[in-house]
Design a protein around this motif. Structure first.
Motif, PDB file in Angstrom:
ATOM      1  N   ASP A 105      -5.873  39.641  12.015  1.00  0.00           N
ATOM      2  CA  ASP A 105      -4.514  40.131  12.224  1.00  0.00           C
ATOM      3  C   ASP A 105      -3.525  38.978  12.313  1.00  0.00           C
ATOM      4  N   ARG A 106      -3.922  37.921  12.981  1.00  0.00           N
ATOM      5  CA  ARG A 106      -3.061  36.734  13.056  1.00  0.00           C
ATOM      6  C   ARG A 106      -2.856  36.161  11.652  1.00  0.00           C
ATOM      7  N   GLU A 107      -3.946  36.087  10.887  1.00  0.00           N
ATOM      8  CA  GLU A 107      -3.850  35.553   9.531  1.00  0.00           C
ATOM      9  C   GLU A 107      -2.955  36.435   8.660  1.00  0.00           C
ATOM     10  N   SER A 108      -3.068  37.753   8.847  1.00  0.00           N
ATOM     11  CA  SER A 108      -2.235  38.682   8.077  1.00  0.00           C
ATOM     12  C   SER A 108      -0.767  38.510   8.434  1.00  0.00           C
ATOM     13  N   ALA A 109      -0.483  38.355   9.717  1.00  0.00           N
ATOM     14  CA  ALA A 109       0.916  38.192  10.141  1.00  0.00           C
ATOM     15  C   ALA A 109       1.513  36.936   9.508  1.00  0.00           C
ATOM     16  N   LEU A 110       0.767  35.853   9.533  1.00  0.00           N
ATOM     17  CA  LEU A 110       1.256  34.605   8.935  1.00  0.00           C
ATOM     18  C   LEU A 110       1.483  34.776   7.427  1.00  0.00           C
ATOM     19  N   ALA A 111       0.513  35.411   6.758  1.00  0.00           N
ATOM     20  CA  ALA A 111       0.589  35.566   5.308  1.00  0.00           C
ATOM     21  C   ALA A 111       1.728  36.494   4.893  1.00  0.00           C
ATOM     22  N   MET A 112       1.902  37.602   5.625  1.00  0.00           N
ATOM     23  CA  MET A 112       2.935  38.573   5.239  1.00  0.00           C
ATOM     24  C   MET A 112       4.344  38.034   5.497  1.00  0.00           C
ATOM     25  N   ALA A 113       4.542  37.336   6.597  1.00  0.00           N
ATOM     26  CA  ALA A 113       5.854  36.736   6.845  1.00  0.00           C
ATOM     27  C   ALA A 113       6.179  35.705   5.770  1.00  0.00           C
ATOM     28  N   ARG A 114       5.153  34.958   5.368  1.00  0.00           N
ATOM     29  CA  ARG A 114       5.345  33.955   4.317  1.00  0.00           C
ATOM     30  C   ARG A 114       5.675  34.634   2.986  1.00  0.00           C
ATOM     31  N   LEU A 115       4.960  35.716   2.675  1.00  0.00           N
ATOM     32  CA  LEU A 115       5.192  36.435   1.426  1.00  0.00           C
ATOM     33  C   LEU A 115       6.617  36.987   1.364  1.00  0.00           C
ATOM     34  N   ILE A 116       7.072  37.534   2.478  1.00  0.00           N
ATOM     35  CA  ILE A 116       8.407  38.129   2.531  1.00  0.00           C
ATOM     36  C   ILE A 116       9.494  37.051   2.585  1.00  0.00           C
ATOM     37  N   GLY A 117       9.108  35.850   3.011  1.00  0.00           N
ATOM     38  CA  GLY A 117      10.074  34.763   3.121  1.00  0.00           C
ATOM     39  C   GLY A 117      10.890  34.830   4.391  1.00  0.00           C
ATOM     40  N   ALA A 118      10.326  35.458   5.415  1.00  0.00           N
ATOM     41  CA  ALA A 118      11.058  35.625   6.675  1.00  0.00           C
ATOM     42  C   ALA A 118      10.765  34.489   7.637  1.00  0.00           C
ATOM     43  N   ARG A 119      11.741  34.183   8.464  1.00  0.00           N
ATOM     44  CA  ARG A 119      11.500  33.264   9.581  1.00  0.00           C
ATOM     45  C   ARG A 119      10.474  33.909  10.500  1.00  0.00           C
ATOM     46  N   HIS A 120       9.551  33.099  11.008  1.00  0.00           N
ATOM     47  CA  HIS A 120       8.447  33.664  11.780  1.00  0.00           C
ATOM     48  C   HIS A 120       8.143  32.783  12.981  1.00  0.00           C
ATOM     49  N   LEU A 121       8.085  33.421  14.136  1.00  0.00           N
ATOM     50  CA  LEU A 121       7.796  32.703  15.378  1.00  0.00           C
ATOM     51  C   LEU A 121       6.522  33.265  15.985  1.00  0.00           C
ATOM     52  N   ILE A 122       5.559  32.367  16.273  1.00  0.00           N
ATOM     53  CA  ILE A 122       4.311  32.753  16.940  1.00  0.00           C
ATOM     54  C   ILE A 122       4.421  32.346  18.400  1.00  0.00           C
ATOM     55  N   VAL A 123       4.198  33.272  19.299  1.00  0.00           N
ATOM     56  CA  VAL A 123       4.217  32.989  20.734  1.00  0.00           C
ATOM     57  C   VAL A 123       2.835  33.289  21.301  1.00  0.00           C
ATOM     58  N   GLU A 124       2.201  32.282  21.862  1.00  0.00           N
ATOM     59  CA  GLU A 124       0.886  32.487  22.462  1.00  0.00           C
ATOM     60  C   GLU A 124       1.036  33.235  23.777  1.00  0.00           C
ATOM     61  N   SER A 125       0.201  34.247  23.947  1.00  0.00           N
ATOM     62  CA  SER A 125       0.248  35.070  25.148  1.00  0.00           C
ATOM     63  C   SER A 125      -1.177  35.462  25.500  1.00  0.00           C
ATOM     64  N   ASN A 126      -1.383  35.936  26.716  1.00  0.00           N
ATOM     65  CA  ASN A 126      -2.708  36.380  27.128  1.00  0.00           C
ATOM     66  C   ASN A 126      -2.554  37.607  28.010  1.00  0.00           C
ATOM     67  N   GLU A 127      -2.777  38.773  27.422  1.00  0.00           N
ATOM     68  CA  GLU A 127      -2.604  40.010  28.174  1.00  0.00           C
ATOM     69  C   GLU A 127      -3.508  40.080  29.397  1.00  0.00           C
ATOM     70  N   LEU A 128      -4.658  39.401  29.370  1.00  0.00           N
ATOM     71  CA  LEU A 128      -5.569  39.446  30.499  1.00  0.00           C
ATOM     72  C   LEU A 128      -4.951  38.848  31.760  1.00  0.00           C
ATOM     73  N   GLU A 129      -3.886  38.072  31.603  1.00  0.00           N
ATOM     74  CA  GLU A 129      -3.198  37.483  32.752  1.00  0.00           C
ATOM     75  C   GLU A 129      -2.111  38.388  33.320  1.00  0.00           C
ATOM     76  N   ILE A 130      -1.823  39.510  32.638  1.00  0.00           N
ATOM     77  CA  ILE A 130      -0.840  40.457  33.140  1.00  0.00           C
ATOM     78  C   ILE A 130      -1.450  41.209  34.316  1.00  0.00           C
ATOM     79  N   PRO A 131      -0.788  41.232  35.472  1.00  0.00           N
ATOM     80  CA  PRO A 131      -1.363  41.941  36.635  1.00  0.00           C
ATOM     81  C   PRO A 131      -1.728  43.379  36.294  1.00  0.00           C
ATOM     82  N   GLY A 132      -2.970  43.739  36.565  1.00  0.00           N
ATOM     83  CA  GLY A 132      -3.437  45.101  36.358  1.00  0.00           C
ATOM     84  C   GLY A 132      -3.999  45.386  34.983  1.00  0.00           C
TER      85      GLY A 132
END
Length: 289
Positions: free
Chosen positions: A63-90
């Protein structure tokens, strides 16, 4: 490829919805819906559109690879933000509103970036069909004033696929790929080790030619959901032995085959049957969120 007048009218409605916006962030997964939204938004607004993807242990590598490839194909500006849902309380406790916690985190990241970069709007890829499933993440979208262009244009998943195909987007026939946490029954703790097992199991099945496969996590048991037409193949002696051997290497003790086959959102079936209500289940009026 030609599209129907009805579909073209929906597409024009969607474009008209983007036209007054000065700038926007697309919450972008690289899947069928968000790729289509990004493509249309960029057609209308050009470089005023930013695709934002959050990645974490719950996101399959492809999915990460697809996001990178599709944004590149469309020619859109793309920002990747690292996150970890396991750190969200609950979140790791896997409550029935887990998707709310995840989407609230995603839209909070989008909201912060919009404020930082002076971007006016945030949109996502929710489509009309999604309103009929249990999706508590819709509440988070409402709280963060995230708009749903596909819902506003009254587009179903089939509409998005057909229009994506007409536009030449390679995602048009891509299977749905929800986060790996959706493989854990509600109330089952989500752990990094469990997510790794699920990801490894699905990667193995894909490598064996099973295009659509879910590894539902039940502790020592991996319950496999495959397309109905593919279930017989997994019982072929060589395939069965490979699956059993490799899943045990991954860390599962038992492997079970779900005879009903793959169902998107199958772990929601009990909730819907018991009358759990969809957050924000009433469809927004056309062109309004």
């Amino acid at each position: 490829m030609s599209t129907s007048k009805v579909l073209n009218a929906k597409l024009e409605t969607m474009r008209a919805g983007f036209a007054p916006m000065r700038s926007l962030i697309v919450a972008f997964s690289g899947g069928v819906d968000s790729t289509f939204v990004l493509r249309v938004a960029r057609e209308v607004l050009g470089d005023s559109v930013l695709a934002l993807t959050t990645t974490s242990p719950t996101m399959p590598d492809e999915d990460r690879e697809s996001a990178l490839a599709m944004a590149r194909l469309i020619g859109a500006r793309h920002l990747i933000v690292e996150s970890n849902e396991l750190e969200i309380p609950g979140y790791a406790a896997n409550p029935i509103n887990r998707c709310y916690l995840c989407k609230h985190n995603l839209f909070t990241v989008c909201e912060a970036k919009a404020a930082e970069l002076g971007i006016d709007e945030i949109v996502d890829g929710l489509n009309l069909d999604d309103l009929h499933d249990y999706r508590p993440g819709m509440q988070a979208a409402s709280e963060k004033r995230v708009r749903h262009p596909l819902v506003e244009a009254e587009m179903t998943k089939a509409d998005v696929r057909e229009l994506s195909r007409a536009m030449g987007l390679p995602t048009w026939d891509r299977p749905a790929s929800p986060c790996l946490s959706s493989r854990f029954p509600y109330g089952t703790e989500i752990t990094a080790a469990g997510l790794e097992k699920v990801a490894a199991g699905e990667k193995l099945l894909h490598s064996m030619g099973f295009a659509i496969a879910r590894v539902r996590y039940h502790g020592e048991v991996a319950r496999l959901e495959l397309e109905q037409g593919e279930i017989a193949r997994v019982f072929e002696p060589a395939t069965r032995e490979t699956v059993d051997r490799e899943f045990k290497k991954i860390g599962f003790r038992f492997v079970a085959i779900d005879l009903k086959g793959f169902r998107s959102g199958s772990l929601n079936e009990g909730l819907i049957a018991n009358g759990v209500e969809q957050a924000s289940a009433v469809r927004p009026p056309r062109n309004q969120v």
